[in-house]
Design an enzyme around this catalytic site. Structure first.
Site, PDB file in Angstrom:
ATOM      1  CG  ASN A 187      -7.488   0.529   2.655  1.00  0.00           C
ATOM      2  OD1 ASN A 187      -6.760   0.379   3.627  1.00  0.00           O
ATOM      3  ND2 ASN A 187      -7.212   1.386   1.706  1.00  0.00           N
ATOM      4  CG  ASP A 188      -3.892  -1.752   3.017  1.00  0.00           C
ATOM      5  OD1 ASP A 188      -4.199  -1.515   1.834  1.00  0.00           O
ATOM      6  OD2 ASP A 188      -3.384  -0.912   3.772  1.00  0.00           O
ATOM      7  CE  LYS A 235     -13.699  17.311   4.717  1.00  0.00           C
ATOM      8  NZ  LYS A 235     -12.638  17.453   5.713  1.00  0.00           N
ATOM      9  CB  THR A 244      -5.933  17.421  -4.848  1.00  0.00           C
ATOM     10  OG1 THR A 244      -6.418  16.226  -5.472  1.00  0.00           O
ATOM     11  CG2 THR A 244      -4.608  17.807  -5.472  1.00  0.00           C
ATOM     12  CG  ASP A 264      -1.796   1.179   1.347  1.00  0.00           C
ATOM     13  OD1 ASP A 264      -2.316   1.599   0.302  1.00  0.00           O
ATOM     14  OD2 ASP A 264      -1.965   1.696   2.452  1.00  0.00           O
ATOM     15  CE  LYS A 311      -5.022  -0.919  -2.056  1.00  0.00           C
ATOM     16  NZ  LYS A 311      -4.763  -0.262  -0.753  1.00  0.00           N
ATOM     17  CE  LYS A 338     -13.457   6.678  -4.728  1.00  0.00           C
ATOM     18  NZ  LYS A 338     -12.690   6.460  -5.957  1.00  0.00           N
TER      19      LYS A 338
END
Length: 1039
Positions: free
Chosen positions: A780-781, A560, A590, A454, A757, A541
């Site tokens: 998430n890994d 945002k 960003t 990751d 992944k 997101k």
């Protein structure tokens, strides 16, 4: 690249898969996509200028058809059929109870329409009745233990009996006893932990007041009081809290591994009640969805029937208190809705997949080869007898007689060795905090070819530092913060979601569920009332908030999120995409901020539709998302922020170390392509001499076909590909893409989901015979870590979820270098030597038995009986052989200085059929010399043959250990001395096997030394000549 590899599209099934449509012009239209099945990828650039008719027709796609027939049945089909039948029978007999939605009345467990499971925690594998059968089944499902059980049982048949019963049963019982004791200790510990958890006392609200209740006795419908720092015993709806704002924080690190506290909000109707006792004076119930796996979502409704009109309040994840979490603030009262097996924590608890190391598989194959050799040797003996009499009985007797060729101590020695390696890893002061959670695969650390990592929190520190702010017409950096202060005074409403404002003068004074207060650089205090909050989700997101300014009454919707999510919902602009790319190329992450002003009528209309959607029982999430999306249109773009995630310490030298060791590194990240590429360069994942090939976005088979053609002409380049393009390539050209990608020195996959992944790890395991390792730090890994042959977790800022799910846990990425180069090397080398030496110990005594039987007219009588057989593999040779776990061929400093040495390990040369055959020849030679020498030198009595040959055998084994050792340790010398002392002392007590007057003479001594010297000296000479004229690479460095 690999021009010899033809590319064929993969067709998973007979049905056509709908293709993605692309806005770009593709060389092949959708109508012609079927023709691609017969088209190879182009071998040269000239092919792109030719007509489609220039393509040469190739065979159709290879189809994976399962063979059927007698051959398929005999070669393993029977096992598949039996497994299917057993699964079908199990499903029929043990059908799971269907989970349903439920209505739970406040404080009325007796109103529950169905029975629900007890709220008892049970982590035990067995109970009092199933313990012995269960442990025995787990042991005898392996070939080795089942083989020895059959051999031991055969000794109850008089015609098959050879020697004493205890020589067969004692080793087997010892091995099983050790396993049972270990399992029993683990079971007792699990039972004590379960008993402690189930016995925790909680206060339960009843009509008569508060009563004490055990955790295991809590039922659905109970109202439970949970104090601060107390574990929540069951899944509950949050009714009341002692906090005035109607909220509390909980710690969820034991549920999802995340260390940050979660805010929970009490049901408004019950929080507003004057006293706790009023909970029993109202008639209300909670409608909850059926138990789900997802710990991050919940759909339910709270209804109060005794009010006019009825009160309906929608419930979501913010109103829940899941079991196994801990209250971090205040005292809470919850209504139990799920207990025991239906709680989120239990539903998400799955037994981890048992990983088997490559070395264990190799040793298992060698063990089967030894069994085949044993049967062949027994058959040869019977054949040399001429198949006289009951030859089949003699065949079985010879099989039993040569049973020592497969050592029963092999499994025990290897398991003890793995435990020792795990202890050494955790005690290494150079990698503090390292934890070995799976002690069965330490050798895998020395066989890795692919490392999938990751980015955020693994290669980087996951500490965001503000670097840049772009407002459309002007860009500010860290050196122009003074100018930003004046801009804030002019447009203070923009700062609701800017995290770094405190450092430039805008301070968050107060924040609760209903309002927030800001102090501007000029000293003015601004108050905003919070009307709605839209939390962040991995699907959207983005996150948003609707606030009303107290002074003006203006209503504003702020949002945002990631640039890909925000680009489609903001008003047209000509700078967002360009500036996102510029910041990404600088390695910055960003964040886009936008707003939308709402009139009172617009907000009231939205609130009405939003409240109605939240009360929906069916498809609530879809309806809520649809209402929110109606608001997310034509937002005014405010600014673009860029933050830097700095690299972890020593990431660059560690990646260079791994690359020099021949390990191919794949970086899998959810970040955008430009950011991932920049981090790959700055971390030196891409070396200075390597080019980068950016795989162009593709959305159809034709585009993937052409882009793969362009990729195959590249040589020694790093591949950068997005998750969407990867999905298209894997859909149509899975095998070909993986083959081409595997030839790259490194691969970067950006915009990669957690599922992708894990899919990439699985593909590498399926398409290559190499071992994979995955390393990550976040939840998430986890799927990627569990899918890999070896999973490594880093305890990072995202929590411990990855660390707890991994086989090995480290605190920093740089520790992986020593973990692989030093401990991986030692574990593999030591286990390979230990396993082969234990097999040699069994083969040499079997060779002696074969020589003895062939000389004495192929008689099936044992050479050594009773205690000699047991003592040979335990007391006399166990300690020296096991001391091989302390051996090392290269010093740790040398292994880290020359990582190229690691490449030899991946080839598996330390344990192969070649090395195995060398040990077989050594065993045959030494067994023949020892037996023939003893027969030549013995004097008229058979007892002297046993004394001479057995003593020479023990000395030979001790000398062979010394021959195998490359670096001596003081414990090795101690083991050698103790074993020799044990044997010499036992000679005076084993009068049944040894003639005491004879073994105390010089004649016995010189005969034993002569045979021992003849069996070992040639091997020492060969080893010396080999090291002199063909030394291994590590010995060259040592010299």
């Amino acid at each position: 690249m690999a021009d010899s590899i033809p590319l064929y599209p993969v067709r998973k099934n007979s049905k056509r898969i709908p293709l993605y449509h692309s806005a770009k012009l593709s060389r092949y239209s959708e109508d012609d996509s079927s023709n691609l099945d017969e088209m190879p990828l182009m071998m040269s650039e000239e092919g792109f200028e030719n007509e489609e008719s220039d393509y040469q027709a190739l065979p159709r796609t290879r189809l994976n058809r399962r063979p059927r027939g007698l051959g398929w049945f005999l070669m393993g089909g029977w096992r598949m059929l039996c497994g299917s039948c057993c699964d079908c029978l199990a499903r029929t007999c043990w059908r799971k109870k269907e989970l349903k939605a439920r209505s739970v009345w406040l404080g009325c467990p007796e109103k529950c329409e169905e029975k629900h499971p007890r709220n008892a925690i049970k982590n035990q594998k067995y109970n009092f009745i199933t313990f012995v059968p269960g442990v025995l089944y787990q042991q005898f499902k392996f070939f080795l233990n089942l083989y020895f059980l059959v051999v031991a049982l055969s000794q109850f048949v008089p015609s098959m009996s050879i020697g004493y019963l205890y020589t067969y049963w004692a080793p087997l019982v010892f091995v099983l006893s050790v396993t049972m004791v270990r399992e029993a200790v683990d079971e007792v510990r699990r039972f004590q932990r379960d008993k402690e958890m189930n016995g925790q006392l909680y206060e339960k609200l009843t009509v008569r007041g508060k009563v004490q209740v055990k955790s295991s006795d809590i039922q659905v419908g109970d109202m439970i009081i949970v104090e601060k720092n107390q574990r929540i015993p069951a899944d509950m709806i949050f009714l009341r809290t002692s906090e005035k704002n109607g909220s509390c924080f909980i710690r969820t690190d034991q549920l999802d591994g995340e260390t940050d506290w979660k805010l929970k909000i009490a049901v408004v109707c019950t929080q507003r009640l004057a006293a706790v006792g009023d909970l029993f004076s109202i008639r209300a119930f909670v409608h909850a969805q059926k138990p789900q796996l997802d710990i991050h979502s919940f759909e339910g409704n709270f209804t109060r029937e005794d009010s006019d009109p009825q009160i309906h309040e929608s419930l979501n994840i913010e109103n829940t208190l899941w079991a196994s979490t801990v209250v971090a603030s205040g005292t809470v009262i919850g209504l139990v809705i799920y207990t025991g097996k239906e709680t989120r924590s239990v539903l998400n608890t799955s037994s981890a997949k048992n990983k088997v190391g490559l070395l264990d598989l190799e040793l298992n194959r060698l063990t089967k080869a030894l069994f085949l050799a044993q049967v062949v040797l027994a058959f040869v003996m019977v054949a040399l007898q001429g198949f006289v009499g009951q030859w089949f009985r003699n065949l079985c007797r010879f099989i039993v007689l040569f049973s020592s060729i497969i050592p029963i101590s092999l499994r025990v020695n290897l398991d003890m060795g793995k435990t020792a390696y795990a202890w050494m890893i955790m005690k290494d002061e150079n990698i503090p905090g390292t934890v070995v959670r799976t002690s069965t695969i330490p050798e895998e650390l020395g066989r890795l070819v692919y490392l999938l990592t990751d980015k955020t929190g693994t290669l980087t520190q996951n500490e965001m530092i503000f670097k840049r702010l772009h407002l459309g017409t002007v860009s500010y950096g860290t050196d122009t913060m003074d100018e930003i202060q004046s801009h804030i005074i002019q447009s203070y409403a923009q700062v609701a979601l800017v995290r770094w404002t405190d450092s430039v003068g805008l301070t968050l004074v107060n924040r609760d569920l209903a309002s927030l207060q800001l102090r501007t650089p000029s000293g003015q205090t601004l108050t905003f009332h919070i009307l709605q909050i839209f939390p962040f989700t991995s699907e959207s997101k983005r996150m948003g908030i609707i606030v009303r300014e107290e002074a003006t009454g203006d209503i504003t919707f702020y949002m945002k999120g990631a640039d890909v999510a925000m680009a489609t919902i903001v008003q047209y602009n000509d700078w967002l995409d360009e500036e996102c790319g510029n910041m990404a190329r600088e390695g910055l992450r960003t964040l886009v901020v936008a707003k939308k002003s709402l009139s009172e009528e617009q907000y009231q209309d939205f609130e009405s539709r939003y409240s109605q959607a939240k009360l929906s029982v069916h498809d609530r999430s879809l309806k809520v998302a649809a209402v929110v999306e109606s608001l997310e249109r034509e937002l005014e773009l405010l600014c673009l922020t860029g933050v830097e995630d700095q690299l972890q310490a020593d990431v660059r030298p560690t990646l260079e170390l791994l690359r020099n060791a021949g390990i191919k590194i794949w970086m899998l990240t959810g970040d955008k392509l430009e950011t991932a590429t920049c981090i790959a360069k700055s971390s030196h994942l891409v070396s200075r001499s390597q080019d980068i090939h950016v795989f162009k976005p593709v959305s159809s088979r034709g585009e993937a076909h052409l882009e793969l053609n362009a990729f195959r002409r590249k040589h020694d380049c790093v591949l950068v590909i997005s998750g969407d393009s990867l999905e298209v390539c894997l859909r149509y050209y899975e095998h070909e893409f993986v083959e081409l990608a595997c030839q790259c020195p490194a691969v970067v996959c950006c915009r990669c989901s957690p599922t992708q992944k894990a899919q990439i790890v699985t593909l590498l395991k399926q398409h290559t015979s190499n071992r994979t390792c995955a390393i990550g730090d976040g939840g998430n890994d986890v799927s990627m870590i569990q899918a890999a042959d070896c999973g490594i977790g880093i305890e990072g800022k995202e929590g411990k979820q990855a660390s707890l799910a991994a086989d090995f846990s480290i605190t920093q990425f740089k520790h992986i270098g020593r973990l692989l180069m030093v401990h991986g090397r030692n574990s593999y080398k030591r286990s390979a030597a230990l396993g082969q030496f234990v097999m040699h110990r069994g083969m040499i005594i079997s060779a002696m038995q074969a020589v003895f039987s062939s000389i004495f007219y192929f008689a099936s009588i044992p050479l050594y009986q009773g205690f000699l057989t047991v003592g040979y593999s335990t007391l006399y040779t166990m300690f020296p052989v096991f001391s091989l776990v302390l051996d090392q061929d290269v010093q740790p400093e040398m292994a880290l200085l020359y990582p190229e040495l690691y490449k030899d390990l991946t080839k598996g040369r330390s344990l192969s059929f070649k090395t195995f055959l060398i040990w077989v020849f050594i065993s045959i030679y030494q067994g023949g010399v020892l037996m023939y020498g003893a027969l030549v030198l013995f004097e008229s009595e058979f007892l002297h043959v046993v004394a001479i040959s057995f003593t020479a055998l023990i000395l030979t084994e001790l000398l062979m250990v010394a021959l195998t050792v490359r670096t001596w340790h003081w414990l090795m010398v101690l083991a050698q001395g103790l074993s020799l002392l044990f044997y010499v002392c036992s000679l005076f007590f084993l009068n049944e096997y040894f003639d005491l007057p004879f073994i105390t003479t010089w004649v016995f001594v010189w005969k034993v030394l002569a045979i021992t010297l003849l069996s070992c000296l040639p091997l020492y000479i060969i080893k010396y000549l080999k090291r002199k004229f063909s030394p291994p690479s590590y010995s060259k460095l040592s010299s």
